[in-house]
Scaffold this active site. Structure first.
Site, PDB file in Angstrom:
ATOM      1  N   ASP A 111       0.809  -1.024   0.022  1.00 13.53           N
ATOM      2  CA  ASP A 111      -0.053   0.092   0.098  1.00 13.53           C
ATOM      3  C   ASP A 111       1.001   1.177   0.015  1.00 13.53           C
ATOM      4  O   ASP A 111       1.234   1.685   1.251  1.00 13.53           O
ATOM      5  CB  ASP A 111      -0.825   0.016   1.162  1.00 13.53           C
ATOM      6  CG  ASP A 111      -2.031   1.061   0.971  1.00 13.53           C
ATOM      7  OD1 ASP A 111      -1.874   2.218   0.801  1.00 13.53           O
ATOM      8  OD2 ASP A 111      -3.249   0.756   1.338  1.00 13.53           O
ATOM      9  N   ARG A 121     -11.950  -2.755  -8.895  1.00 14.02           N
ATOM     10  CA  ARG A 121     -12.766  -2.005  -9.908  1.00 14.02           C
ATOM     11  C   ARG A 121     -11.901  -2.927 -11.139  1.00 14.02           C
ATOM     12  O   ARG A 121     -10.819  -3.281 -11.299  1.00 14.02           O
ATOM     13  CB  ARG A 121     -12.370  -0.693 -10.226  1.00 14.02           C
ATOM     14  CG  ARG A 121     -12.989   0.342  -9.040  1.00 14.02           C
ATOM     15  CD  ARG A 121     -14.283   0.188  -9.372  1.00 14.02           C
ATOM     16  NE  ARG A 121     -14.988   1.230  -8.414  1.00 14.02           N
ATOM     17  CZ  ARG A 121     -15.622   0.737  -7.297  1.00 14.02           C
ATOM     18  NH1 ARG A 121     -15.635  -0.446  -7.018  1.00 14.02           N
ATOM     19  NH2 ARG A 121     -16.139   1.647  -6.526  1.00 14.02           N
ATOM     20  N   ASP A 177     -14.929 -10.511  -9.578  1.00  8.97           N
ATOM     21  CA  ASP A 177     -16.020  -9.983  -9.305  1.00  8.97           C
ATOM     22  C   ASP A 177     -16.330  -8.793 -10.002  1.00  8.97           C
ATOM     23  O   ASP A 177     -17.395  -8.077 -10.228  1.00  8.97           O
ATOM     24  CB  ASP A 177     -16.141  -9.725  -7.687  1.00  8.97           C
ATOM     25  CG  ASP A 177     -17.536  -9.241  -7.428  1.00  8.97           C
ATOM     26  OD1 ASP A 177     -18.540 -10.002  -7.853  1.00  8.97           O
ATOM     27  OD2 ASP A 177     -17.761  -8.248  -6.905  1.00  8.97           O
ATOM     28  N   GLU A 221     -18.168  -3.064 -17.666  1.00  4.33           N
ATOM     29  CA  GLU A 221     -19.407  -3.545 -17.288  1.00  4.33           C
ATOM     30  C   GLU A 221     -20.434  -2.791 -17.778  1.00  4.33           C
ATOM     31  O   GLU A 221     -20.119  -1.524 -17.637  1.00  4.33           O
ATOM     32  CB  GLU A 221     -19.293  -3.852 -15.908  1.00  4.33           C
ATOM     33  CG  GLU A 221     -18.515  -4.615 -15.172  1.00  4.33           C
ATOM     34  CD  GLU A 221     -18.506  -4.320 -13.549  1.00  4.33           C
ATOM     35  OE1 GLU A 221     -19.389  -3.942 -12.947  1.00  4.33           O
ATOM     36  OE2 GLU A 221     -17.675  -4.992 -12.950  1.00  4.33           O
ATOM     37  N   HIS A 275     -20.109  -8.494  -9.885  1.00  3.98           N
ATOM     38  CA  HIS A 275     -20.001  -7.509  -9.081  1.00  3.98           C
ATOM     39  C   HIS A 275     -20.943  -7.501  -7.839  1.00  3.98           C
ATOM     40  O   HIS A 275     -21.483  -6.518  -7.620  1.00  3.98           O
ATOM     41  CB  HIS A 275     -20.243  -5.999  -9.902  1.00  3.98           C
ATOM     42  CG  HIS A 275     -19.554  -4.871  -9.457  1.00  3.98           C
ATOM     43  ND1 HIS A 275     -18.982  -3.898 -10.186  1.00  3.98           N
ATOM     44  CD2 HIS A 275     -19.150  -4.522  -8.153  1.00  3.98           C
ATOM     45  CE1 HIS A 275     -18.430  -2.824  -9.575  1.00  3.98           C
ATOM     46  NE2 HIS A 275     -18.507  -3.276  -8.155  1.00  3.98           N
TER      47      HIS A 275
END
Length: 401
Positions: free
Chosen positions: A168, A229, A253, A258, A275
């Site tokens: 991160d 995303r 997912d 989309e 999703h």
């Protein structure tokens, strides 16, 4: 047909609350329990997302929208709106600079679905473990993005036994130390799960963060899981890597483009869902509750709606006898059948492209909402200390038998 259904069919807005009472609240009718939460705060007018026009929101003081509505100057320039609430994690649909210039308060729901997505992720990880015949204690997991969701994934994964490697960069700059690793370090992990926002540019850009070159540096047996995303992973590059046997597999997912997803890619992933990782009853209501409390603060009103507290306890169950890991693995699988949602998405492949997109939207919004683990009451023998400890660390409600 309800009164709300009748007013929609007639093309008229629906109002509830005492006549003439202020403020006027214009809300998307699809927001979870919006009537229960907001009807006591003013005159509530419910609209469909497509009805959220400048004309229809002009007289509102409080505006409640979903991500389908773009909130900017073209919507609000002529309005009385002083508060915008969106029960969503992302804010891509809101022009925050414009709201700031107008002095309009904005509230959304960061973290509302964190437990839901983290639990989906661990469920998927255990599915992968079964698929490849591995155990968490002999498996390394790279977590990219250690925020609301990623932080929970780290905690759950370590509780179940994974060796976790964290990445991160924004947090590493603020909290320097040996905890943080580079993406190159993560390339040696057996599994990598992604929990970052989509940012197109800047020092922490994440668009195609996992592009062709980065994917090519991963180990041949590595699995990628993406619940963040779709465009964080270059879907074309991922498809090529899977087709060439350069990766162990993938769980997706979220998808690029989309709802018009790539069904050729779906055929190549181990698990694919529409999703819906965040789709729990608790997360759905918690999103509304966070915006509701912000509106109460603005109006200087004490919150009276209890939100998630209105939900009943979930099912009662008992863990089967045996080693802790096997017992908890079976329990997690019984709480949520992830393969069912995978099958529902794959069933769309034979339909036309237009039908596929429409049905993807339906799956995303109408898939039955599962319960979060905290809702379950799990009976465990007091002598089964290892299982008790693991269940409590994972957040289940435990009843000592």
């Amino acid at each position: 047909m309800t009164a709300l259904d009748k007013t929609r069919a007639a093309g008229r807005p629906h109002d509830s609350g005492a006549p003439g009472r202020d403020p006027l609240i214009v809300a998307d009718a699809a927001i979870a329990l919006v009537e229960e939460a907001f009807s006591g705060l003013g005159r509530l007018r419910l609209l469909g997302s497509q009805e959220m026009t400048a004309r229809n929101v002009r007289d509102a003081e409080i505006l409640l929208v979903r991500t389908e509505t773009r909130v900017d100057e073209s919507l609000l320039s002529d309005s009385r709106v002083r508060f915008v609430g969106s029960p969503s994690v992302g804010v891509d649909h809101v022009d925050l600079d414009y709201l700031g210039r107008r002095g309009i308060t904005f509230a959304h729901s960061p973290g509302c679905n964190a437990d839901a997505v983290a639990q989906y992720t661990l469920t998927a990880l255990l599915w992968v473990m079964r698929a490849i015949g591995a155990r968490p204690e002999r498996t390394s997991l790279g977590v990219v993005g250690v925020g609301h969701i990623g932080g929970r994934v780290v905690r759950l994964a370590r509780a179940i036994g994974f060796e976790v490697v964290e990445n991160d960069p924004p947090r590493a700059r603020c909290e320097p130390g040996p905890r943080w690793h580079s993406l190159d370090d993560l390339s040696r992990c057996d599994l990598i799960t992604l929990h970052v926002p989509l940012q197109a540019s800047g020092p922490d850009a994440t668009h195609h963060l996992f592009d062709g070159p980065r994917i090519s540096r991963l180990g041949r047996g590595c699995w990628i899981l993406n619940t963040s995303r779709g465009a964080v992973v270059d879907n074309s590059a991922l498809k090529s890597a899977l087709a060439g046997g350069k990766l162990g597999g993938a769980v997706l997912d979220v998808w690029e483009n989309e709802p018009a997803i790539d069904f050729d890619l779906l055929r190549r992933v181990g698990l694919g869902t529409a999703h819906i990782a965040s789709r729990t009853q608790e997360g759905w209501i918690r999103a509304t509750e966070m915006v509701y409390r912000a509106a109460c603060h603005l109006l200087n009103v004490s919150p009276s709606w209890k939100g998630v507290g209105t939900l009943p306890c979930g099912p009662e169950t008992a863990v089967r006898p045996g080693p802790a890991y096997e017992a908890v693995e079976a329990l997690i699988e019984s709480c949520y059948d992830i393969a069912r949602d995978d099958a529902a998405l794959r069933a769309l492949e034979t339909q036309s492209r237009q039908q596929q997109s429409a049905r993807f939207r339906e799956l995303r919004t109408r898939t039955p909402q599962r319960r979060e683990w905290s809702a379950f009451r799990v009976s465990v023998s007091r002598e089964n200390l290892e299982t008790l400890d693991l269940l409590e660390r994972l957040g289940f409600g435990v009843v000592r038998a």
